[in-house]
Enzyme design. Structure first.
Site, PDB file in Angstrom:
ATOM      1  N   ASP A 135       2.440 -30.768   1.621  1.00 20.30           N
ATOM      2  CA  ASP A 135       2.773 -29.799   2.720  1.00 20.30           C
ATOM      3  C   ASP A 135       3.123 -30.872   4.344  1.00 20.30           C
ATOM      4  OD1 ASP A 135       3.443 -27.272   2.224  1.00 20.30           O
ATOM      5  OD2 ASP A 135       1.343 -26.984   1.640  1.00 20.30           O
ATOM      6  N   GLN A 150      -1.479 -22.890  -1.473  1.00 20.10           N
ATOM      7  CA  GLN A 150      -0.708 -21.927  -0.860  1.00 20.10           C
ATOM      8  C   GLN A 150      -1.444 -21.147   0.467  1.00 20.10           C
ATOM      9  OE1 GLN A 150       2.519 -21.548  -1.069  1.00 20.10           O
ATOM     10  NE2 GLN A 150       2.873 -20.003   0.162  1.00 20.10           N
ATOM     11  N   LYS A 178       8.078 -22.254  -6.395  1.00 25.36           N
ATOM     12  CA  LYS A 178       7.920 -23.685  -6.096  1.00 25.36           C
ATOM     13  C   LYS A 178       7.669 -24.327  -7.451  1.00 25.36           C
ATOM     14  CE  LYS A 178       5.995 -23.105  -1.504  1.00 25.36           C
ATOM     15  NZ  LYS A 178       4.979 -23.062  -0.490  1.00 25.36           N
TER      16      LYS A 178
HETATM   17  N1  GUN Z   1       2.606 -20.415   3.233  1.00 25.78           N
HETATM   18  C1  GUN Z   1       3.932 -20.107   4.125  1.00 25.78           C
HETATM   19  N2  GUN Z   1       4.514 -21.243   4.203  1.00 25.78           N
HETATM   20  C2  GUN Z   1       3.653 -22.227   3.551  1.00 25.78           C
HETATM   21  C3  GUN Z   1       3.899 -23.619   3.447  1.00 25.78           C
HETATM   22  O1  GUN Z   1       4.832 -24.156   3.581  1.00 25.78           O
HETATM   23  N3  GUN Z   1       2.886 -24.084   2.574  1.00 25.78           N
HETATM   24  C4  GUN Z   1       2.146 -23.811   2.146  1.00 25.78           C
HETATM   25  N4  GUN Z   1       1.008 -24.251   1.664  1.00 25.78           N
HETATM   26  N5  GUN Z   1       1.805 -22.459   2.384  1.00 25.78           N
HETATM   27  C5  GUN Z   1       2.673 -21.566   3.300  1.00 25.78           C
END
Ligand code: GUN
Length: 302
Positions: free
Chosen positions: A127, A104, A60
């Site tokens: 998100d 995350q 990311k």
């Molecule tokens: N963990 C697994 N998928 C995601 C996501 O799309 N966003 C976040 N913040 N954590 C995750």
């Protein structure tokens, strides 16, 4: 209803679609920089060292920087308390150069994830997990252009729309009812006028439910659980799963990534299907960058 099967199954190339999306975002961010003298800022918060999270956070961060987003990294130790994490989020909520905040998941067990997600300011919710944004998505009259939408299901929708099929009236079965994928996917497909079924671990006759679907979105996190024989001839299959399994190659144990769908068998029936890897995964990241840019534009009132 048959979606119109070609003589050959189309492999949906998430890697390429995500690259196109990132190119568009890069151009737009460049224009925004010329216009405002600023670029979007994304705070990426990781607590602890879950290996998969480290891989996602790295990917990311790299993609964000490539499109011209400023990344503010906060890698906190596993023992960070909920209170300490909430203080970090509060600081980021008040920082002008931060437009998007990503915490995350999963968080360590001693931290209540929902409390933390709720604490992220809804305007900086990269998100799209904040209850206000979840609510806005479910209110059909809101304009998608400015909405912060959960990244994985939005990426799936972009791929479905890219097929050029008319989604209206199609039977869509989503397997999995998570807040991250299943539920927002249902909202997005409802907005497209699909007839939506959310199946989950307690669903009876899952095979039967799936075999009526024009569109199957598998998001259960169980390797190759959805069998090829469950897929109707001509259906579109979107596989959200990323599962690491051990396989035996000439007596040697190797890791392999597989989805929630038995790809080899499903491909025989599907009109289009996403691979794992390079299907949904790159789209999730591209949509995170999109949300960050939208949060920036909203903040700048553009
Ligand atoms: N963990 C697994 N998928 C995601 C996501 O799309 N966003 C976040 N913040 N954590 C995750």
């Amino acid at each position: 209803m048959n979606i119109g099967r070609d003589s050959m199954t189309k492999l949906i190339n998430g890697k390429e679609i995500a690259q196109n999306l990132r190119n568009e975002l890069k151009n737009e961010i460049n224009n925004l920089r010329s216009k405002t003298g600023k670029v979007p800022g994304l705070a990426v918060v990781q607590v602890g060292n879950v290996a998969a999270s480290s891989v996602y956070v790295k990917a990311k961060t790299k993609s964000a920087k490539e499109v011209g987003i400023d990344v503010i990294d906060h890698h906190l130790p596993e023992k960070t308390t909920e209170k300490e994490l909430l203080e970090v989020v509060d600081t980021l909520n008040n920082q002008n150069n931060v437009n998007g905040i990503l915490v995350q998941l999963p968080l360590p067990k001693h931290i209540n994830e929902q409390v933390v997600l709720d604490s992220i300011h809804h305007d900086k919710d990269a998100d799209g997990f904040h209850p206000l944004n979840v609510g806005k998505l479910s209110v059909a009259s809101h304009n998608d252009e400015n909405l912060l939408i959960p990244c994985t299901p939005y990426g799936c929708l972009i791929m479905l729309k890219g097929l050029g099929i008319n989604l209206s009236g199609k039977d869509a079965v989503i397997i999995g009812r998570s807040n991250i994928v299943g539920k927002p996917m249902a909202q997005l497909l409802l907005k497209e006028s699909c007839t939506v079924t959310i199946a989950h671990s307690k669903t009876q006759n899952l095979k039967e439910v799936c075999s009526n679907a024009d569109i199957v979105v598998a998001a259960v996190g169980r390797p190759e659980m959805v069998k090829g024989s469950w897929i109707k001839n001509g259906a579109v299959v979107i596989d959200v799963g990323i599962n690491r399994i051990e396989i035996n190659v000439n007596g040697e144990k190797k890791n392999k990534l597989v989805g929630d769908v038995d790809f080899v068998e499903a491909e025989k029936n599907a009109s289009a299907i996403t691979p794992v890897p390079f299907g949904v995964g790159p789209m999730t990241i591209a949509c995170l960058l999109r949300n960050t840019m939208i949060a920036f534009k909203n903040a700048q009132k553009i």
